[in-house]
Each structure stands twice: as structure tokens, then as C-alpha cells.
Scaffold this active site. Sequence first.
Site, PDB file in Angstrom:
ATOM      1  CD  GLU A   1      -5.862   5.111   0.211  1.00 16.37           C
ATOM      2  OE1 GLU A   1      -4.856   5.847   0.361  1.00 16.37           O
ATOM      3  OE2 GLU A   1      -6.130   4.177   0.975  1.00 16.37           O
TER       4      GLU A   1
ATOM      5  CG  HIS B   1       0.160   6.167  -0.684  1.00 16.31           C
ATOM      6  ND1 HIS B   1      -0.827   6.912  -1.277  1.00 16.31           N
ATOM      7  CD2 HIS B   1      -0.438   5.483   0.325  1.00 16.31           C
ATOM      8  CE1 HIS B   1      -1.994   6.674  -0.640  1.00 16.31           C
ATOM      9  NE2 HIS B   1      -1.773   5.810   0.326  1.00 16.31           N
TER      10      HIS B   1
ATOM     11  CG  HIS C   1      -1.845   1.155   1.301  1.00 15.04           C
ATOM     12  ND1 HIS C   1      -3.145   1.114   0.873  1.00 15.04           N
ATOM     13  CD2 HIS C   1      -1.655   2.422   1.748  1.00 15.04           C
ATOM     14  CE1 HIS C   1      -3.715   2.295   1.048  1.00 15.04           C
ATOM     15  NE2 HIS C   1      -2.829   3.115   1.586  1.00 15.04           N
ATOM     16  CD  GLU C   2       1.336   3.623   3.725  1.00 11.68           C
ATOM     17  OE1 GLU C   2       1.491   4.682   3.081  1.00 11.68           O
ATOM     18  OE2 GLU C   2       0.309   3.383   4.402  1.00 11.68           O
TER      19      GLU C   2
HETATM   20 ZN    ZN Z   1      -3.252   5.171   1.708  1.00 11.87          ZN
END
Ligand code: ZN
Length: 471
Positions: free
Chosen positions: A265, A239, A235-236
Site C-alpha cells: 500500500e 501496486h 493507485h493500482e
Molecule cells: Zn491498495
Amino acid sequence: MLPPAAAAHRADQAAEMAAIVHRQRTLPEQADRLERLAGSSLATAGTPEQRATIRLLKSDVEKQARLPQRLVEELARAAVEGQQAWVAARASSSWEGLRPHLVRMFALKREQAACQRPDLDPYDALLDDYEPGARWRGVAERFALLREVIVPLVQACIGSSRRPDDGLFSQRVYPVDAQQAFVREVAKRIGFDFNRGRLDTTAHPFCTSLGPNDCRITTRWNDRFLPTALFGVLHEAGHGLYEQGLPREWYGLPPGESASLGIHESQSRLWENSIGRSRPFWNWCLPLAKAAFPQALGEVGVEEFHDALMVVRPSFIRVEADEVTYNLHVMLRFDLERAVVHGELAVDDLPDAWNERFERDFGMRPPDNAHGVLQDIHWSAGLIGYFPTYTLGTMFASQLLAAIRRAIPDLDAGLATGRFDELLGWLRREVHAEGRMLESEPLIERVTGMPVSGTWLAESLRERYGRAYGL
Ligand code: ZN
């Protein structure tokens, strides 16, 4: 890291910094310069980047200038004091400890909304800070359609006789040092550049950039549950890939900034869910995982491993939620915070409203406020209008994936062999390179050739989880 007793002085510091920044950004000479630029030929005949820079800087400064200095300082102070109160209130599950801070924060945010965008509905004025151009009615309509799919899907999964089992994660040991090497390797292979970024340990995972070549991603570790760090890092890193893909030569100006929190996101959810929970990805990645965790995964096949990633299990806590129920957590917060901003719900009534709605959606009632209204830091920190961007981003991710599949027909073959360059190249070109030049909705429409909709997310959840649960 802040010691509890340091909060008051930190609040003074934060208020003073906010005031200095506000003064600098709203200097009359700055407004004059932007006015002159807006009347120059650059504003009409410049490059798209130049035109967008002039237009967006001007509207940013005008918005900022409509806020009185006193309000800017009070918001900064209230955010620090609110966060400190939240830490203590959550630890003791004490609503009374946080209540006055939320009353004050919601009042300040309503004042902020009225000042900075008097032309907009107050909730839209706040939402516009995080998702420029988005309006709550449109968001609510899309969420309602999504909800019509998710609520029955969750019930069907819970009631199904075929149940994916994640015991291979929760009942085996994954040594933290092996996890650290493994997730770092995965982040590197999908394209995160460790020459321009770092991975570190934290209590609450996040991604932040300290400069054009300094992107920090963080995670936490649980030696009894591999997905915490693994999907946290996917997830990160999603980003982080976006941050690292923004045009460096425009760093600090709109063409070098992210389009919105929802677009941000969409990048994290794409890597975490659309790619990271796919079968082809694990055809490639499981051998790597087995080498890292021979004790836990030595005998596990890709079918069994993938199955373990598809568990739907309603939980009280948003950040522990599975991919399907997660969006229900977001919609609950979106509806409640909107009702407060619109004056339809009193802050005092938030705990009961939370518990009632939670029971309706999830079929269970939070045992205390720590598992309910006190769990998230957002409201106490003044992040109101922020929650919907989580589900908007997840919707965008599914819609982007549909476009990616049309552009890269053999996507799965690439994933299955650990080749991500074509996928990342597409994201770089179509999304990252655009910076903040378009608002999220026009950007998604242009890139995917289709109007923004939750259909792709709804379909993807129904199809993948329907298969996993034999529905
Ligand atoms: Zn996020």
C-alpha cells in the site's frame, strides 16, 4: 461474476482447494526437507536470498501445519458464503442477513489465531498474516498520534472560509473512451509495463499478479467524475509497479514476494497521493489531460486543477473518502475488529458501535447500515487484521517520500517534466528488490534511516491541506 445460486457449490470447491493446498504444503517430507535445509550450510553461509528463503518457508510451513485441516476447509467455505451473504445484505441494508455469517467468521478467526500463533495475542496473530512482525499496541499508538492531528484538521477544513472547489470534476463530462486512453498513457509514463501487464474494467478496483510477467490492474469509470478512474489507476499502477519490480528470478519464493500489505500500500499511496496530487506532477500532466478532455479542461489552469484535488469532504463510504478523512475510516475499523477479536465487543453490537464512533469522528450518523457497518467486504471474507495495513502503508509512503527527497533533491523538476525514471529506480533498488527478505518496519527503517512514525504523514497532511484551505 458468480451468480447467487452458484455460491454453495463454489464454497465446496473453495474448501476442497484449500484442503488440497494445505495437505501439499504440510506433507511430512516437505517439513523434513526444510529441516535438512535449515541444518545445512546454506542456512548460515548462503546468500541473503537463500537464507531468507529457508527461514521464511520453514516458518510459513510450521504456521500452516498448526492449523487443523477441518479449520482450513471451514474458513474457505465461510469466506465464500460470507461474501455472497454480504452482497445481498448490503444491497438491502439488512444487518440480520450478514450477522450470523460474521458471528461464525469471527469465531473461526479466533480459533485460527489460537492455533497458528499460540504465542501471540489473538489480534496480533491475525495481523501477522498481512503485516508480518507488526503488533497492535505499536500500531494503535501511532494511529492515536495521527488521529490527534487529523480530527482537528478535518474540522478546521470544514469550518474554513477558503474552500477548494472540485466542481470542474463533478460538473463536467469526461467521456469514458477518452479517460481510458488518458489513464493508460499516464500509467505507461510512470513506468507500468503493458508488455507484462494489463488494465481492465471492474466494479471494485484491484491489482493482482497471475505470473511474473502478468500483472493485472483494474479500475471503474465515471464520466461525471474524472478522479474515480484517474486516482484509481495511479493507485493500482503503484501496486503494479511494485509487482513488476519484484525479483523475477525468485518468483514464487520469499525474495520474489512482496514484504507485506503495508509495503504494497505504500507503493500505491505514494503514486496516488504523494506524486499524483502534487503540483509539479500536474505541471507535466495537465497538458495531457487538456488534450484528452478539451471540452472540460480547455480553460483550466494548473492552480485551479490542483486546488480541485484538495477537497476534504467527510463521507459515509470509505472507498469514496478523501485523502485526509480516509485514515479515520481505517482507524474506526481497526478499533472495532480488535475489540471483537479481544472479546470486548459482541458482533451483535457492531452496528451501534460503528454508528456511535462514526458520529464522534465525522460529526454525522450513517442513515442506514449499508452506509455503515455493511459497506466493506473484508470481515465477511475473513480479512480481519487487514484494515490497519491501509493506514500503515500511507504512513510508510510519506516516510519514503521524505527519504526520496533527500536522495533526489531535484525530484520536483523531474515530475514537472514527466521524468519518473530516477524515482522509480530508487523504489526498485531500495524497496522492490528486497522482496520479502525484511519485515515492513525494519525495511522502512533501513531505507529511510529513521524509525517508523506517522509524523511524516501528519506533517504532509497538515501542510498541504492547511495551504489549500488557508489555515
Ligand atoms: Zn491498495
